[in-house]
Structure formats: structure tokens, C-alpha cells
Design a protein around this motif. Sequence first.
Motif, mmCIF file in Angstrom:
data_model
loop_
_atom_site.group_PDB
_atom_site.id
_atom_site.type_symbol
_atom_site.label_atom_id
_atom_site.label_comp_id
_atom_site.label_asym_id
_atom_site.label_seq_id
_atom_site.Cartn_x
_atom_site.Cartn_y
_atom_site.Cartn_z
ATOM 1 N N PRO A 40 -3.998 -1.333 -5.702
ATOM 2 C CA PRO A 40 -4.359 -2.757 -5.582
ATOM 3 C C PRO A 40 -4.719 -3.107 -4.147
ATOM 4 O O PRO A 40 -4.055 -2.627 -3.206
ATOM 5 C CB PRO A 40 -3.092 -3.479 -6.041
ATOM 6 C CG PRO A 40 -2.360 -2.493 -6.888
ATOM 7 C CD PRO A 40 -2.660 -1.153 -6.291
ATOM 8 N N PRO A 41 -5.755 -3.919 -3.944
ATOM 9 C CA PRO A 41 -6.170 -4.257 -2.576
ATOM 10 C C PRO A 41 -5.043 -4.834 -1.716
ATOM 11 O O PRO A 41 -4.971 -4.535 -0.519
ATOM 12 C CB PRO A 41 -7.290 -5.285 -2.799
ATOM 13 C CG PRO A 41 -7.844 -4.932 -4.136
ATOM 14 C CD PRO A 41 -6.670 -4.477 -4.947
ATOM 15 N N ALA A 42 -4.160 -5.649 -2.305
ATOM 16 C CA ALA A 42 -3.075 -6.230 -1.514
ATOM 17 C C ALA A 42 -2.141 -5.147 -0.981
ATOM 18 O O ALA A 42 -1.706 -5.195 0.183
ATOM 19 C CB ALA A 42 -2.299 -7.242 -2.361
ATOM 20 N N MET A 43 -1.825 -4.156 -1.813
ATOM 21 C CA MET A 43 -0.968 -3.056 -1.370
ATOM 22 C C MET A 43 -1.681 -2.196 -0.327
ATOM 23 O O MET A 43 -1.082 -1.758 0.667
ATOM 24 C CB MET A 43 -0.559 -2.207 -2.566
ATOM 25 C CG MET A 43 0.444 -1.113 -2.238
ATOM 26 S SD MET A 43 0.859 -0.108 -3.685
ATOM 27 C CE MET A 43 1.552 -1.376 -4.758
ATOM 28 N N LEU A 44 -2.973 -1.972 -0.538
ATOM 29 C CA LEU A 44 -3.745 -1.196 0.418
ATOM 30 C C LEU A 44 -3.829 -1.911 1.760
ATOM 31 O O LEU A 44 -3.754 -1.276 2.825
ATOM 32 C CB LEU A 44 -5.144 -0.947 -0.140
ATOM 33 C CG LEU A 44 -6.037 0.021 0.638
ATOM 34 C CD1 LEU A 44 -5.402 1.397 0.703
ATOM 35 C CD2 LEU A 44 -7.413 0.100 -0.010
#
Length: 395
Positions: free
Chosen positions: A285-289
Amino acid sequence: MTSGPGDAVYYACGTTLFLVCVLKLPALLRRRRDPLLRSAFLLLLAGGCIMFLAAPDSIVAVNRLSGTTNFAAPVVYATLTAYSGASLLLIIHWRPAPPEQTRRAAFWCVTVYAVAVLAVFVLFRAGRTPVEQITLFDAYYARTPYIREMIVTYLVAHGVAALANVVLCGRWSREVRGSLRAGLWLLVAAYLLHVSYDVTRLIAVGARWSGHDLDFLIDRVSPRFAALSAFLGAFGFTLPLVGPRVARTARAVHQLRQLSPLWRVLREVPTPGAVRSSLRWWRTPPAMLLTSRKTALYDALLALTPYCDPAVRDMAHRAALRHRDAEVSAAACADAAMIVAAVARQRSAPERLHDSTNTSAWRSKDLIPLSLALASPVVQDLLAHRRAPAESSPS
């Protein structure tokens, strides 16, 4: 009863509503006592049933399976009436209000629409509909005792709920922002289409009462209002649920793009003791990345601290001010120049540490301005005229 769009349109609308219903099912199972979720699930389920049952092929199938001529009429109209009550009930539970007021409004909503559903079946049972009508039931039986009352009952019940929801959603939309407001305006549009559906059918029924023929309003105009309102309603209820998540994802992707220049500069910096993430962008997920990327950047900056030269930063800061940059952007440019010089120093002479103190550490607290500052003419000019500025400063 309904016509205009083909069966595929009805089934497509119904499938859309059922898919949204399935998306909400896990949340409903986790929070079974939540009246808002129950109302939303009931609304989506009723809406999907309406679109499937209202398709001409489905009307014929219901009549054949029941063995009663035109039995699809009370089934569709009762389902539509239940949908009307569920939509009003959802807005009652959704809109902020004192608990006692919400419970009282919900009780009367359920009571009134339960009575209306029962009335549809009772009136159909009391009347006579010997001739099967697939698309023009309302017009054909507009003057038949009891059946005309059934038709008026479902149209009025549906129209009252739609008008009430237009008012409630319109008022509420003025108090909120973002995806919730957009969703409410979509719902206002959907309910206005509901009202248009009811009005066109009532006009056609009234025309039959006065001896005129406006049947095209029933079989060609009103079904289009119903199909479009189904899509708008599904998106209106879904947007406030998925909107914040989509917005967070979009912000994360945007910030990752903004951090790309800084990441290209620092990704090869050795960070002893730091744990390197092995996340892959295509399955993370972009937020985790984004969180992982920021952690790696902070680790790299910390590892560069011994190589940072405050003289480089001061020189770049003065150059940025001469370019009439604001103080904040000038500070970011100065830090960016110092960091690029520190990377060059670490690569060319890792054993030559600068006599660093707290004052030589980078000052920018936000990574994004620091990353964007790498494209600054000040930093680019400094690098063009001085390939390794840190090497010429005293160590």
C-alpha cells in the motif's frame, strides 16, 4: 410496469448495488448492532432487488412462478416502498442528531413504511387484474378500484421519502466538506431523479383518469430516471466510505513522487545498524511504502551527519537569499546543498569526517521541501561550479 432500458440495464444496475452490498457485508458482520450499517445494507439490498425484479424478463418470470396474473406488480411496488423507507431510515441514522430524536424518527419511519408495504399487498388482493401487463401496468389499471389506490400508495410513499431525503441531504451537505459533501450531493441528485420518476408516473395515471393517453411517460421516460438514480445512489452512499481512503492513497502517492529526488540522492548511502526494508511497490500500500521510504531517508540523513559541513550550508543559504527566495525555501536549499556535498564527501573520502556538532546537522524538519529543493537553481549552480564543495572546506 417498467420499460425503456433493456433488461441488461436493469441487471447492470442491480449488480452494481449488490456489489456495493457485498463490500459492506464484512463491516456489517463485525458490527451487527450498528443501526447505520444495518440501514445501509438493507437499502442496498432492496435497491438491487428492485432493479432485478423490475426488468421485463423478471416480471414475466415472477408472474409465471407465482401463478397469479400481474403478481410481479405488488412484489416490485412493495420492494420499492421498502427501499423508500430504508433510504429515509439510513439518512435518519446517518445524519448527526440527538439519540432520542433519532430513535423516535426511526420508529415512525419503520412503522409508516411497514404499513405502506402491507397496504400494497392488501389492495392488490382486493382488486382485479385479469390482463397481464408487463410495461404499462400503472396506466392500464389506473382506473381499476383498489388497484389505483395501490398505485398511488407506492408512488406517494416513494415520493415523500425522496423529497424528505433531498431536504435532509441538502441541509447536511452545507455542514460538511470533502467526500461526504460530494456523496450527499450525489444523493440529492439521485433522490431528485426518484421524485421525477414518481411525478412522471402520476402525470400518466392522472391523464388516464381524465381520459387522455400519456403512457409513454411510464414505459419510456420514468424507467430512465430509475436506472440513472440507482447508479447515482450507489456512488453517493459509497463515496463517503471510500473517498477518505482514496484521498489518503492519492496523498501518499503524491508525496512519494515528491520524495523521489531525495531518494535518488540518498538511497545508496550506507546506514550501519538500520534495517533496510524489502517492500515492493507493486504489492505494498502506498501509505506503508511512504512510511518505509521516510524511515530510510531519515536513517540516511543521520548517517550523513558526520560529513555535513555548515560552511556549505551557509554559502548556499546566502546564495538562495540573493535569488530572492523566501527564508523557508532558502533554508531548505541550504540543507539540500549541504546534504549533496556530504554524500560526495562520504563517497570520495569516507574516513574524512567533518568535525560535526549539532549545528552542522541538517535543519529542515520536513523531507518534502528538502527533496524539492534539490531542483533549486541555487543547488544546481553550486554543484556545477563546485563538484565537491566539502573537499575544499577544512576537515
